[in-house]
Design a protein around this motif. Structure first.
Motif, PDB file in Angstrom:
ATOM      1  N   MET A  16       0.818  -1.198   0.000  1.00 16.85           N
ATOM      2  CA  MET A  16       0.000   0.000   0.000  1.00 16.85           C
ATOM      3  C   MET A  16       0.867   1.270   0.000  1.00 16.85           C
ATOM      4  O   MET A  16       0.462   2.280  -0.561  1.00 16.85           O
ATOM      5  N   LYS A  47       0.578   4.617  -2.373  1.00 14.28           N
ATOM      6  CA  LYS A  47       0.494   5.959  -1.810  1.00 14.28           C
ATOM      7  C   LYS A  47       1.607   6.853  -2.367  1.00 14.28           C
ATOM      8  O   LYS A  47       1.363   8.012  -2.721  1.00 14.28           O
ATOM      9  N   ILE A  52      -7.418   3.517  -6.057  1.00 13.61           N
ATOM     10  CA  ILE A  52      -6.919   2.257  -5.488  1.00 13.61           C
ATOM     11  C   ILE A  52      -6.711   2.407  -3.987  1.00 13.61           C
ATOM     12  O   ILE A  52      -7.088   1.523  -3.200  1.00 13.61           O
ATOM     13  N   LEU A  53      -6.136   3.523  -3.568  1.00 10.16           N
ATOM     14  CA  LEU A  53      -5.927   3.773  -2.134  1.00 10.16           C
ATOM     15  C   LEU A  53      -7.242   3.794  -1.373  1.00 10.16           C
ATOM     16  O   LEU A  53      -7.360   3.201  -0.297  1.00 10.16           O
ATOM     17  N   TYR A  90     -10.077   2.418  -2.183  1.00 14.94           N
ATOM     18  CA  TYR A  90     -10.627   1.067  -2.158  1.00 14.94           C
ATOM     19  C   TYR A  90      -9.902   0.199  -1.127  1.00 14.94           C
ATOM     20  O   TYR A  90     -10.528  -0.539  -0.362  1.00 14.94           O
ATOM     21  N   MET A  91      -8.568   0.290  -1.115  1.00 16.10           N
ATOM     22  CA  MET A  91      -7.789  -0.543  -0.192  1.00 16.10           C
ATOM     23  C   MET A  91      -8.004  -0.151   1.269  1.00 16.10           C
ATOM     24  O   MET A  91      -8.047  -1.013   2.143  1.00 16.10           O
ATOM     25  N   GLN A  92      -8.168   1.130   1.534  1.00 16.67           N
ATOM     26  CA  GLN A  92      -8.279   1.588   2.916  1.00 16.67           C
ATOM     27  C   GLN A  92      -9.701   1.584   3.451  1.00 16.67           C
ATOM     28  O   GLN A  92      -9.916   1.306   4.614  1.00 16.67           O
ATOM     29  N   GLY A 126     -12.866   0.856   1.312  1.00 13.78           N
ATOM     30  CA  GLY A 126     -13.931   0.129   0.632  1.00 13.78           C
ATOM     31  C   GLY A 126     -15.100   1.059   0.372  1.00 13.78           C
ATOM     32  O   GLY A 126     -14.938   2.146  -0.149  1.00 13.78           O
TER      33      GLY A 126
END
Length: 138
Positions: free
Chosen positions: A1, A5, A65-66, A68-70, A72
């Protein structure tokens, strides 16, 4: 991640450099009377606009993407506000593209003073985005 970032921050910085400089070229175009200099400035503006447009795509993709990853689907309020401001910056960038087309057609009606003010708008949007990301006020 952390790689995502870092890439997001890099592309945002590069994109914003273009967003800050492109209206400065418009200031010079609005003041220019020499055809050779005008064509040189238009070439610079075209290249900068296209290049920074691609940078914006990568900034948004890595940002998405960040998110979504952190988070949702459960984003905090400050992030909603940040995304709203990012959409405004995207709109500003596209407005710069419209202004560039007017300069290319020779139909610009705005003064260099107007472009000097217009040039400051993304600075305040970026400041607001940074405050939201760092302070997370809500």
């Amino acid at each position: 991640m952390l790689w995502i970032k870092a890439l997001h921050i890099f592309f945002v910085m590069a994109w914003m450099a273009g967003v800050f400089y492109l209206p400065r070229i418009f200031v010079n175009l609005a003041m220019e009377n020499n055809d050779v200099a005008t064509q040189r400035l238009l070439t610079m503006a075209r290249k900068l606009y296209r290049f920074s447009l691609w940078l914006s795509v990568f900034a948004v993709v890595f940002g998405a993407i960040l998110v979504y990853m952190q988070y949702g689907a459960h984003m905090p309020g400050w992030l909603h506000a940040k995304i709203f401001l990012v959409v405004l910056v995207i709109g500003y960038h596209h407005a710069c593209g419209s202004i560039l087309k007017k300069f290319e057609k020779g139909v610009n009606q705005r003064s260099h003073k107007w472009f000097r003010v217009f040039n400051e708008v993304p600075v305040f949007m970026l400041l607001a985005i940074l405050v939201l990301v760092v302070v997370k006020p809500f």
